[in-house]
Design an enzyme around this catalytic site. Structure first.
Site, PDB file in Angstrom:
ATOM      1  N   GLU A   1      36.790 149.829  36.270  1.00 34.09           N
ATOM      2  CA  GLU A   1      37.261 148.593  35.640  1.00 34.09           C
ATOM      3  C   GLU A   1      36.225 148.139  34.616  1.00 34.09           C
ATOM      4  O   GLU A   1      35.023 148.323  34.821  1.00 34.09           O
ATOM      5  CB  GLU A   1      37.442 147.529  36.718  1.00 34.09           C
ATOM      6  CG  GLU A   1      38.064 146.227  36.250  1.00 34.09           C
ATOM      7  CD  GLU A   1      38.191 145.231  37.390  1.00 34.09           C
ATOM      8  OE1 GLU A   1      39.196 144.518  37.438  1.00 34.09           O
ATOM      9  OE2 GLU A   1      37.267 145.171  38.242  1.00 34.09           O
TER      10      GLU A   1
ATOM     11  N   GLU B   1      41.332 134.946  32.132  1.00 35.82           N
ATOM     12  CA  GLU B   1      41.159 134.978  33.584  1.00 35.82           C
ATOM     13  C   GLU B   1      40.581 133.651  34.060  1.00 35.82           C
ATOM     14  O   GLU B   1      39.720 133.057  33.401  1.00 35.82           O
ATOM     15  CB  GLU B   1      40.243 136.124  34.013  1.00 35.82           C
ATOM     16  CG  GLU B   1      40.085 136.228  35.531  1.00 35.82           C
ATOM     17  CD  GLU B   1      39.609 137.587  36.006  1.00 35.82           C
ATOM     18  OE1 GLU B   1      39.441 137.745  37.237  1.00 35.82           O
ATOM     19  OE2 GLU B   1      39.422 138.491  35.168  1.00 35.82           O
TER      20      GLU B   1
END
Length: 224
Positions: free
Chosen positions: A117, A205
């Protein structure tokens, strides 16, 4: 006497109201969030996920645009971009980002073999999301110093430990050009070997924070 009897009957009458059981009460107070989904919209890949603990509304707009409004309560991430991603993409970011506390605007994606990631963080609130990562160095990209680092996370199934690479911009911004190749070159020089891109998006986010974002993304690689 009759009057007294009428009063007695009225005052002694019991009126029953329906009651909610525990599950119904919990559902009544559960935060409402746009259901998790991913796919294509307006010629772009989109991704939206939340843990369901934060009131949040994610909306795909025309082309490479999206809108997200959220309140504090949990973790969520959403945005638009491409699938698959690539090491070398020039991404133009524009729009309005009003995230505070623990929220950030980043190029976000995955490499698949092995699973890795990554985040290129353009803006974050008072909380640096890479605070506990291992510092690998710095790199200058797109007019600013970025701190590059590596951390790990547990997979969603709880069975694997996955590496996570970070590049966090010191001179924060909510728009501009991101040359992803600059960051991948820096990460690969520190040991990143994974290939085969999954999706690559410009993400908003939030984690126990609140805010609003209406962002537009574009791939301007062909214009160079």
């Amino acid at each position: 006497m009759l009057k007294s009897l009428v009063v007695l009957l009225l005052t002694s009458r019991v009126i029953a109201f329906p009651t909610l059981d525990t599950d119904q009460t919990a559902a009544l107070h559960k935060p409402q969030a746009t259901p998790n989904s991913q796919g294509t919209h307006g010629g772009f890949f989109y991704y939206w996920w939340s843990d369901g603990q934060s009131p949040a509304a994610y909306t795909n707009l025309d082309g490479g645009s999206y809108c997200l409004r959220w309140e504090s309560g949990g973790n969520l991430i959403g945005g638009k971009g491409w699938s698959p991603g690539t090491d070398n993409r020039t991404i133009q970011i524009s729009g309005t980002f009003q995230g505070v506390e623990n929220s950030y605007l980043a190029v976000y994606g995955w490499l698949e073999t092995p699973k890795v990631e990554y985040y290129i963080v353009e803006y974050h609130g008072v909380f640096n999301p890479a605070y506990d990562a291992q510092i690998l160095g710095t790199v200058i990209c797109d007019g600013s110093v970025y701190d590059i680092s590596r951390s790990t996370r547990v997979s969603s199934g709880g069975t694997k430990i996955l590496p996570r690479y970070w590049s966090v911009r010191r001179n924060k911004r909510t728009g501009g050009t991101v040359q992803t190749g600059c960051h991948f070159d820096a990460w690969r020089s520190t040991g990143l070997s994974a290939a085969d891109h999954g999706f690559q998006i410009v993400a908003t986010e939030g984690y126990f924070s609140s805010g609003f974002a209406e962002m537009t993304v574009a791939d301007t690689s062909a214009e160079e």
